[in-house]
Scaffold this motif. Structure first.
Motif, PDB file in Angstrom:
ATOM      1  N   ARG A  54      -7.717   1.548   8.695  1.00  0.00           N
ATOM      2  CA  ARG A  54      -8.169   2.872   8.229  1.00  0.00           C
ATOM      3  C   ARG A  54      -7.062   3.910   8.371  1.00  0.00           C
ATOM      4  O   ARG A  54      -6.889   4.775   7.513  1.00  0.00           O
ATOM      5  CB  ARG A  54      -9.405   3.324   9.016  1.00  0.00           C
ATOM      6  CG  ARG A  54     -10.656   2.610   8.641  1.00  0.00           C
ATOM      7  CD  ARG A  54     -11.100   3.088   7.305  1.00  0.00           C
ATOM      8  NE  ARG A  54     -12.434   2.624   7.038  1.00  0.00           N
ATOM      9  CZ  ARG A  54     -13.027   2.742   5.883  1.00  0.00           C
ATOM     10  NH1 ARG A  54     -12.407   3.325   4.885  1.00  0.00           N
ATOM     11  NH2 ARG A  54     -14.235   2.293   5.704  1.00  0.00           N
ATOM     12  N   THR A  55      -6.315   3.855   9.465  1.00  0.00           N
ATOM     13  CA  THR A  55      -5.218   4.798   9.681  1.00  0.00           C
ATOM     14  C   THR A  55      -4.154   4.628   8.598  1.00  0.00           C
ATOM     15  O   THR A  55      -3.666   5.605   8.033  1.00  0.00           O
ATOM     16  CB  THR A  55      -4.600   4.590  11.074  1.00  0.00           C
ATOM     17  OG1 THR A  55      -5.613   4.763  12.057  1.00  0.00           O
ATOM     18  CG2 THR A  55      -3.473   5.562  11.333  1.00  0.00           C
ATOM     19  N   GLU A  56      -3.813   3.381   8.297  1.00  0.00           N
ATOM     20  CA  GLU A  56      -2.820   3.113   7.253  1.00  0.00           C
ATOM     21  C   GLU A  56      -3.330   3.557   5.890  1.00  0.00           C
ATOM     22  O   GLU A  56      -2.582   4.120   5.080  1.00  0.00           O
ATOM     23  CB  GLU A  56      -2.473   1.617   7.235  1.00  0.00           C
ATOM     24  CG  GLU A  56      -1.449   1.222   6.201  1.00  0.00           C
ATOM     25  CD  GLU A  56      -0.106   1.896   6.397  1.00  0.00           C
ATOM     26  OE1 GLU A  56       0.632   2.022   5.397  1.00  0.00           O
ATOM     27  OE2 GLU A  56       0.210   2.321   7.527  1.00  0.00           O
ATOM     28  N   GLN A  57      -4.615   3.351   5.636  1.00  0.00           N
ATOM     29  CA  GLN A  57      -5.223   3.773   4.379  1.00  0.00           C
ATOM     30  C   GLN A  57      -5.141   5.297   4.235  1.00  0.00           C
ATOM     31  O   GLN A  57      -4.783   5.810   3.173  1.00  0.00           O
ATOM     32  CB  GLN A  57      -6.688   3.319   4.369  1.00  0.00           C
ATOM     33  CG  GLN A  57      -7.232   2.975   3.037  1.00  0.00           C
ATOM     34  CD  GLN A  57      -8.671   2.486   3.143  1.00  0.00           C
ATOM     35  OE1 GLN A  57      -9.389   2.801   4.086  1.00  0.00           O
ATOM     36  NE2 GLN A  57      -9.086   1.728   2.165  1.00  0.00           N
ATOM     37  N   ALA A  58      -5.483   6.035   5.311  1.00  0.00           N
ATOM     38  CA  ALA A  58      -5.443   7.499   5.272  1.00  0.00           C
ATOM     39  C   ALA A  58      -4.005   7.998   5.102  1.00  0.00           C
ATOM     40  O   ALA A  58      -3.754   8.956   4.373  1.00  0.00           O
ATOM     41  CB  ALA A  58      -6.057   8.073   6.544  1.00  0.00           C
ATOM     42  N   ARG A  59      -3.052   7.335   5.784  1.00  0.00           N
ATOM     43  CA  ARG A  59      -1.649   7.726   5.670  1.00  0.00           C
ATOM     44  C   ARG A  59      -1.163   7.558   4.243  1.00  0.00           C
ATOM     45  O   ARG A  59      -0.510   8.431   3.681  1.00  0.00           O
ATOM     46  CB  ARG A  59      -0.792   6.885   6.617  1.00  0.00           C
ATOM     47  CG  ARG A  59       0.674   7.313   6.639  1.00  0.00           C
ATOM     48  CD  ARG A  59       1.571   6.262   7.224  1.00  0.00           C
ATOM     49  NE  ARG A  59       1.575   5.015   6.486  1.00  0.00           N
ATOM     50  CZ  ARG A  59       2.211   4.821   5.320  1.00  0.00           C
ATOM     51  NH1 ARG A  59       2.877   5.803   4.753  1.00  0.00           N
ATOM     52  NH2 ARG A  59       2.177   3.656   4.715  1.00  0.00           N
ATOM     53  N   THR A  60      -1.501   6.432   3.625  1.00  0.00           N
ATOM     54  CA  THR A  60      -1.091   6.171   2.246  1.00  0.00           C
ATOM     55  C   THR A  60      -1.731   7.176   1.291  1.00  0.00           C
ATOM     56  O   THR A  60      -1.072   7.707   0.398  1.00  0.00           O
ATOM     57  CB  THR A  60      -1.469   4.737   1.837  1.00  0.00           C
ATOM     58  OG1 THR A  60      -0.898   3.833   2.778  1.00  0.00           O
ATOM     59  CG2 THR A  60      -0.982   4.406   0.456  1.00  0.00           C
ATOM     60  N   HIS A  61      -3.020   7.447   1.489  1.00  0.00           N
ATOM     61  CA  HIS A  61      -3.739   8.384   0.624  1.00  0.00           C
ATOM     62  C   HIS A  61      -3.162   9.797   0.720  1.00  0.00           C
ATOM     63  O   HIS A  61      -3.084  10.519  -0.276  1.00  0.00           O
ATOM     64  CB  HIS A  61      -5.221   8.394   0.990  1.00  0.00           C
ATOM     65  CG  HIS A  61      -6.037   9.306   0.136  1.00  0.00           C
ATOM     66  ND1 HIS A  61      -6.313   9.024  -1.192  1.00  0.00           N
ATOM     67  CD2 HIS A  61      -6.630  10.502   0.396  1.00  0.00           C
ATOM     68  CE1 HIS A  61      -7.041  10.004  -1.693  1.00  0.00           C
ATOM     69  NE2 HIS A  61      -7.240  10.911  -0.754  1.00  0.00           N
ATOM     70  N   ALA A  62      -2.751  10.204   1.924  1.00  0.00           N
ATOM     71  CA  ALA A  62      -2.192  11.541   2.123  1.00  0.00           C
ATOM     72  C   ALA A  62      -0.733  11.629   1.699  1.00  0.00           C
ATOM     73  O   ALA A  62      -0.152  12.716   1.669  1.00  0.00           O
ATOM     74  CB  ALA A  62      -2.330  11.954   3.590  1.00  0.00           C
ATOM     75  N   GLY A  63      -0.118  10.486   1.383  1.00  0.00           N
ATOM     76  CA  GLY A  63       1.277  10.496   0.954  1.00  0.00           C
ATOM     77  C   GLY A  63       2.250  10.713   2.089  1.00  0.00           C
ATOM     78  O   GLY A  63       3.367  11.183   1.870  1.00  0.00           O
ATOM     79  N   LEU A  64       1.867  10.369   3.295  1.00  0.00           N
ATOM     80  CA  LEU A  64       2.750  10.529   4.453  1.00  0.00           C
ATOM     81  C   LEU A  64       3.708   9.352   4.549  1.00  0.00           C
ATOM     82  O   LEU A  64       3.395   8.247   4.107  1.00  0.00           O
ATOM     83  CB  LEU A  64       1.922  10.635   5.732  1.00  0.00           C
ATOM     84  CG  LEU A  64       0.975  11.838   5.810  1.00  0.00           C
ATOM     85  CD1 LEU A  64       0.095  11.735   7.047  1.00  0.00           C
ATOM     86  CD2 LEU A  64       1.765  13.125   5.832  1.00  0.00           C
ATOM     87  N   PRO A  65       4.879   9.575   5.151  1.00  0.00           N
ATOM     88  CA  PRO A  65       5.841   8.469   5.286  1.00  0.00           C
ATOM     89  C   PRO A  65       5.367   7.447   6.325  1.00  0.00           C
ATOM     90  O   PRO A  65       4.463   7.718   7.109  1.00  0.00           O
ATOM     91  CB  PRO A  65       7.124   9.172   5.742  1.00  0.00           C
ATOM     92  CG  PRO A  65       6.646  10.418   6.397  1.00  0.00           C
ATOM     93  CD  PRO A  65       5.393  10.820   5.686  1.00  0.00           C
ATOM     94  N   GLU A  66       6.010   6.267   6.322  1.00  0.00           N
ATOM     95  CA  GLU A  66       5.720   5.224   7.315  1.00  0.00           C
ATOM     96  C   GLU A  66       5.852   5.817   8.711  1.00  0.00           C
ATOM     97  O   GLU A  66       6.795   6.546   8.992  1.00  0.00           O
ATOM     98  CB  GLU A  66       6.763   4.126   7.221  1.00  0.00           C
ATOM     99  CG  GLU A  66       6.611   2.933   6.378  1.00  0.00           C
ATOM    100  CD  GLU A  66       5.426   2.049   6.484  1.00  0.00           C
ATOM    101  OE1 GLU A  66       5.106   1.553   7.567  1.00  0.00           O
ATOM    102  OE2 GLU A  66       4.865   1.819   5.437  1.00  0.00           O
ATOM    103  N   SER A  67       4.934   5.483   9.572  1.00  0.00           N
ATOM    104  CA  SER A  67       5.010   6.003  10.935  1.00  0.00           C
ATOM    105  C   SER A  67       5.916   5.126  11.773  1.00  0.00           C
ATOM    106  O   SER A  67       5.925   3.910  11.646  1.00  0.00           O
ATOM    107  CB  SER A  67       3.611   6.051  11.564  1.00  0.00           C
ATOM    108  OG  SER A  67       3.074   4.756  11.637  1.00  0.00           O
TER     109      SER A  67
END
Length: 112
Positions: A54-67
């Motif tokens: 879910r965290t990876e999904q939200a990061r991708t949806h928000a357009g944030l860079p790889e953590s």
């Protein structure tokens, strides 16, 4: 079903399944899983995997860079959202206040 498990468990081709050991689980009306450490996948491991997905999904949806686990995220933008209770919280807080006031009155009048 229990009797069938016992009968099948006696057959050599099903001996490895140990059906006799699990036969009485057929009548168990509890939760389908257990917290036994014998299972290769625990409920905690499933929760962790779901949280990461879910965290990876939200990061991708928000357009944030790889953590990167070696960095710390710093939020540099603050916005005023308001103060006080939300309309729904006002109703709940008023109900709690009213109930406590009734209890105080009851005790003041010699209640238990």
């Amino acid at each position: 079903m229990i009797r069938t498990c016992w009968e099948l468990g006696k057959l050599p081709e099903f001996a490895g399944l140990k059906l006799w050991k699990w036969a009485y689980m057929l009548g168990f009306r509890g939760h389908f899983s257990t917290k036994s450490r014998c299972y290769p996948v625990t409920l905690g491991a499933l929760r962790d995997a779901r949280r990461a997905w879910r965290t990876e999904q939200a990061r991708t949806h928000a357009g944030l860079p790889e953590s990167d686990p070696t960095t710390t995220l710093v939020v540099g933008h603050w916005a005023y959202q308001g103060s006080g209770y939300s309309p729904g919280a006002v109703v709940l807080a008023a109900g709690v206040w009213h109930r406590r006031e009734l209890e105080r009155q009851f005790i003041a009048e010699g209640g238990c």
